[in-house]
Motif scaffolding. Structure first.
Motif, PDB file in Angstrom:
ATOM      1  N   LEU A   1     126.552 154.450  47.872  1.00 50.36           N
ATOM      2  CA  LEU A   1     126.124 153.431  47.395  1.00 50.36           C
ATOM      3  C   LEU A   1     126.573 152.203  47.948  1.00 50.36           C
ATOM      4  N   ARG A   2     127.772 152.071  48.166  1.00 49.26           N
ATOM      5  CA  ARG A   2     128.704 151.170  48.520  1.00 49.26           C
ATOM      6  C   ARG A   2     128.326 151.028  50.195  1.00 49.26           C
ATOM      7  N   GLU A   3     128.325 151.908  50.785  1.00 49.38           N
ATOM      8  CA  GLU A   3     128.319 152.180  52.143  1.00 49.38           C
ATOM      9  C   GLU A   3     126.894 152.059  52.773  1.00 49.38           C
ATOM     10  N   GLY A   4     125.847 152.557  52.046  1.00 46.23           N
ATOM     11  CA  GLY A   4     124.471 152.625  52.324  1.00 46.23           C
ATOM     12  C   GLY A   4     124.257 153.688  52.980  1.00 46.23           C
TER      13      GLY A   4
ATOM     14  N   PRO B   1     116.726 157.741  59.164  1.00 40.00           N
ATOM     15  CA  PRO B   1     116.498 156.504  58.242  1.00 40.00           C
ATOM     16  C   PRO B   1     117.005 156.691  57.003  1.00 40.00           C
ATOM     17  N   ARG B   2     117.573 155.429  56.522  1.00 39.60           N
ATOM     18  CA  ARG B   2     118.442 155.220  55.263  1.00 39.60           C
ATOM     19  C   ARG B   2     117.698 154.658  54.422  1.00 39.60           C
ATOM     20  N   ILE B   3     117.897 155.121  53.263  1.00 41.96           N
ATOM     21  CA  ILE B   3     117.089 154.564  51.881  1.00 41.96           C
ATOM     22  C   ILE B   3     117.802 153.025  51.675  1.00 41.96           C
ATOM     23  N   GLY B   4     116.881 152.078  51.389  1.00 45.28           N
ATOM     24  CA  GLY B   4     117.368 150.683  51.199  1.00 45.28           C
ATOM     25  C   GLY B   4     118.226 150.995  49.878  1.00 45.28           C
TER      26      GLY B   4
END
Length: 199
Positions: A38-41, A4-7
């Motif tokens: 940051l840019r690509e999430g 899972p990715r951080i928002g």
């Protein structure tokens, strides 16, 4: 199965807060909070927890950084609402406006990470918040101070942006008391007309 990715806005707000509070240390922290990530999430749990671990080793800076990050997250969340919705919410009576602001804050918490959520209850002028899945509070050793300042600052600032004056405190943080979540209490009242609010 992918991690899972951080928002994105959580990572971006933390990066912005570090740049403001610890400008000389920003390059160091960008080893984990990379511009491309940051840019690509694509920043995941491991680099995010690494950043928090290093921040906790700077005890004077940690509360400033997470509080500032929470305020940025609140501003970006509220500014992301349609302008008409913001204006209508500001015209509601205090009790309804407080509930609407807390719903916005609850959405903010959910957007930080898939496992994070907030259970909110209001009784008279006090809102009780049961915060589950705070990434800031996942530590191996007990902390002597609450670590969930990001969420406390974010929730209070969302309320402020809707002309609700909020005095909040962390009642229990799972980083120092254990348990499934963190508990916060927020006393709310009408903000003076002279105080700025969401446009």
């Amino acid at each position: 199965m992918s991690e899972p990715r951080i928002g994105r806005f959580l990572v971006a707000s933390l990066h912005q807060a570090i740049a403001e509070v610890l400008p000389d240390r920003l390059e160091f922290y960008e080893n984990w909070l990379s511009v491309s990530g940051l840019r690509e999430g694509t920043i995941g749990l491991a680099p995010f927890h690494a950043v928090l671990s290093f921040l906790r080793s700077e005890p004077d800076a940690y509360p400033q950084v997470v509080n500032k990050a929470g305020q940025y997250a609140a501003e970006w969340t509220v500014n992301g609402l349609p302008g008409l919705e913001r204006r209508v919410l500001r015209t509601l009576p205090l009790r309804l406006r407080t509930r609407a602001a807390l719903r916005t804050a609850r959405s903010l918490v959910r957007a930080t990470y898939p496992g994070s959520r907030a259970i909110m209850r209001i009784h008279k002028e006090t809102a009780s918040i049961d915060l589950r899945g705070s990434l800031f509070c996942e530590v191996r050793a007990a902390s002597v101070h609450p670590l969930c300042g990001f969420y406390a600052a974010a929730i209070a600032h969302v309320l402020h942006l809707f002309s609700v004056r909020a005095a909040g405190r962390v009642v229990g943080c799972r980083a120092w008391v254990g348990g499934p979540g963190c508990l916060m209490s927020v006393v709310v009242r009408e903000a003076p007309a002279s105080e700025p609010a969401a446009a």
